[in-house]
Design a protein around this motif. Sequence first.
Motif, PDB file in Angstrom:
ATOM      1  N   PHE A 113      42.019  37.723   4.180  1.00 13.90           N
ATOM      2  CA  PHE A 113      42.370  38.861   5.032  1.00 13.90           C
ATOM      3  C   PHE A 113      43.456  38.484   6.043  1.00 13.90           C
ATOM      4  O   PHE A 113      44.428  39.212   6.231  1.00 13.90           O
ATOM      5  N   LEU A 114      43.287  37.333   6.713  1.00 15.04           N
ATOM      6  CA  LEU A 114      44.176  36.962   7.808  1.00 15.04           C
ATOM      7  C   LEU A 114      45.565  36.490   7.373  1.00 15.04           C
ATOM      8  O   LEU A 114      46.551  36.782   8.041  1.00 15.04           O
ATOM      9  N   VAL A 115      45.661  35.755   6.285  1.00 13.63           N
ATOM     10  CA  VAL A 115      46.962  35.229   5.861  1.00 13.63           C
ATOM     11  C   VAL A 115      47.947  36.352   5.555  1.00 13.63           C
ATOM     12  O   VAL A 115      49.078  36.342   6.067  1.00 13.63           O
ATOM     13  N   PRO A 116      47.598  37.367   4.754  1.00 15.27           N
ATOM     14  CA  PRO A 116      48.557  38.457   4.542  1.00 15.27           C
ATOM     15  C   PRO A 116      48.888  39.207   5.839  1.00 15.27           C
ATOM     16  O   PRO A 116      50.028  39.636   6.038  1.00 15.27           O
ATOM     17  N   LEU A 117      47.892  39.354   6.713  1.00 14.91           N
ATOM     18  CA  LEU A 117      48.129  40.011   7.993  1.00 14.91           C
ATOM     19  C   LEU A 117      49.131  39.210   8.829  1.00 14.91           C
ATOM     20  O   LEU A 117      50.039  39.776   9.442  1.00 14.91           O
ATOM     21  N   PHE A 118      48.997  37.898   8.839  1.00 16.76           N
ATOM     22  CA  PHE A 118      49.926  37.023   9.548  1.00 16.76           C
ATOM     23  C   PHE A 118      51.339  37.148   8.977  1.00 16.76           C
ATOM     24  O   PHE A 118      52.318  37.240   9.714  1.00 16.76           O
ATOM     25  N   ILE A 119      51.452  37.161   7.663  1.00 18.20           N
ATOM     26  CA  ILE A 119      52.764  37.276   7.020  1.00 18.20           C
ATOM     27  C   ILE A 119      53.408  38.606   7.357  1.00 18.20           C
ATOM     28  O   ILE A 119      54.606  38.680   7.658  1.00 18.20           O
ATOM     29  N   LEU A 120      52.621  39.670   7.348  1.00 20.90           N
ATOM     30  CA  LEU A 120      53.138  40.986   7.713  1.00 20.90           C
ATOM     31  C   LEU A 120      53.614  40.990   9.160  1.00 20.90           C
ATOM     32  O   LEU A 120      54.699  41.501   9.468  1.00 20.90           O
ATOM     33  N   GLY A 121      52.828  40.421  10.056  1.00 21.40           N
ATOM     34  CA  GLY A 121      53.217  40.337  11.469  1.00 21.40           C
ATOM     35  C   GLY A 121      54.483  39.524  11.653  1.00 21.40           C
ATOM     36  O   GLY A 121      55.365  39.888  12.440  1.00 21.40           O
ATOM     37  N   LEU A 122      54.600  38.448  10.920  1.00 23.44           N
ATOM     38  CA  LEU A 122      55.790  37.610  10.992  1.00 23.44           C
ATOM     39  C   LEU A 122      57.019  38.377  10.509  1.00 23.44           C
ATOM     40  O   LEU A 122      58.093  38.290  11.104  1.00 23.44           O
ATOM     41  N   ALA A 123      56.860  39.150   9.441  1.00 16.35           N
ATOM     42  CA  ALA A 123      57.981  39.945   8.923  1.00 16.35           C
ATOM     43  C   ALA A 123      58.442  40.969   9.960  1.00 16.35           C
ATOM     44  O   ALA A 123      59.649  41.160  10.166  1.00 16.35           O
ATOM     45  N   PHE A 124      57.493  41.635  10.607  1.00 14.35           N
ATOM     46  CA  PHE A 124      57.853  42.592  11.652  1.00 14.35           C
ATOM     47  C   PHE A 124      58.526  41.893  12.834  1.00 14.35           C
ATOM     48  O   PHE A 124      59.488  42.407  13.407  1.00 14.35           O
ATOM     49  N   ALA A 125      58.034  40.736  13.212  1.00  9.39           N
ATOM     50  CA  ALA A 125      58.616  39.994  14.337  1.00  9.39           C
ATOM     51  C   ALA A 125      60.051  39.589  14.026  1.00  9.39           C
ATOM     52  O   ALA A 125      60.945  39.722  14.874  1.00  9.39           O
ATOM     53  N   VAL A 126      60.301  39.116  12.821  1.00  3.21           N
ATOM     54  CA  VAL A 126      61.655  38.715  12.431  1.00  3.21           C
ATOM     55  C   VAL A 126      62.569  39.936  12.416  1.00  3.21           C
ATOM     56  O   VAL A 126      63.698  39.894  12.921  1.00  3.21           O
ATOM     57  N   ARG A 127      62.082  41.042  11.885  1.00  2.00           N
ATOM     58  CA  ARG A 127      62.897  42.270  11.839  1.00  2.00           C
ATOM     59  C   ARG A 127      63.205  42.755  13.256  1.00  2.00           C
ATOM     60  O   ARG A 127      64.326  43.141  13.560  1.00  2.00           O
ATOM     61  N   PHE A 128      62.213  42.745  14.123  1.00  2.00           N
ATOM     62  CA  PHE A 128      62.401  43.190  15.508  1.00  2.00           C
ATOM     63  C   PHE A 128      63.386  42.269  16.227  1.00  2.00           C
ATOM     64  O   PHE A 128      64.272  42.716  16.938  1.00  2.00           O
ATOM     65  N   TYR A 129      63.224  40.960  16.023  1.00  2.00           N
ATOM     66  CA  TYR A 129      64.082  39.990  16.697  1.00  2.00           C
ATOM     67  C   TYR A 129      65.534  40.133  16.241  1.00  2.00           C
ATOM     68  O   TYR A 129      66.459  40.067  17.040  1.00  2.00           O
ATOM     69  N   THR A 130      65.754  40.323  14.937  1.00  2.00           N
ATOM     70  CA  THR A 130      67.120  40.428  14.420  1.00  2.00           C
ATOM     71  C   THR A 130      67.772  41.740  14.829  1.00  2.00           C
ATOM     72  O   THR A 130      68.984  41.804  15.005  1.00  2.00           O
ATOM     73  N   LYS A 131      66.998  42.834  15.023  1.00  2.00           N
ATOM     74  CA  LYS A 131      67.561  44.109  15.476  1.00  2.00           C
ATOM     75  C   LYS A 131      67.960  44.068  16.949  1.00  2.00           C
ATOM     76  O   LYS A 131      68.933  44.656  17.361  1.00  2.00           O
ATOM     77  N   SER A 132      67.167  43.355  17.765  1.00  2.00           N
ATOM     78  CA  SER A 132      67.429  43.333  19.216  1.00  2.00           C
ATOM     79  C   SER A 132      68.469  42.285  19.585  1.00  2.00           C
ATOM     80  O   SER A 132      68.950  42.280  20.703  1.00  2.00           O
ATOM     81  N   ALA A 133      68.818  41.414  18.671  1.00  2.00           N
ATOM     82  CA  ALA A 133      69.784  40.356  19.004  1.00  2.00           C
ATOM     83  C   ALA A 133      71.213  40.784  18.792  1.00  2.00           C
ATOM     84  O   ALA A 133      71.664  41.717  18.400  1.00  2.00           O
TER      85      ALA A 133
END
Length: 133
Positions: A113-133
């Motif tokens: 349960f947690l590993v896919p959730l972590f990967i999804l969160g990481l993907a959102f974080a990378v997308r958010f970081y690259t949009k705001s930079a």
Amino acid sequence: MSNNKLFTLAELAQHNKPNDCWLLIRGKVYDVTKFLADHPGGDDVLLSSTGKDATDDFDDVGHSTSAEAQLEELYVGDIDTSTISSNVNNTSPKQTEYNQDKTPQFIINLLQFLVPLFILGLAFAVRFYTKSA
């Protein structure tokens, strides 16, 4: 090999532990307990084949004639074919899945349960970081 002992599939399925492991191959029952530590593919391969017809598993590997001869030394009897359903290659409902590293099932479920959730969160974080930079 004049041993004509007949075993039911249910009896065979009870022998599914490292200290008591039987296999069904080509209608014959073999006690492979003594061979678990020496099996080139590891004991988990043999343990995962208990409680069902392991003929296909055995034949798919392409064992040598010496392996076939060694198997005959482990013969303990025959299977009572009336106890086998038409779908013999499915595992017995009584067979438990072999867990080689003894990881508790709840930890496995939690990680699934947690590993896919972590990967999804990481993907959102990378997308958010690259949009705001």
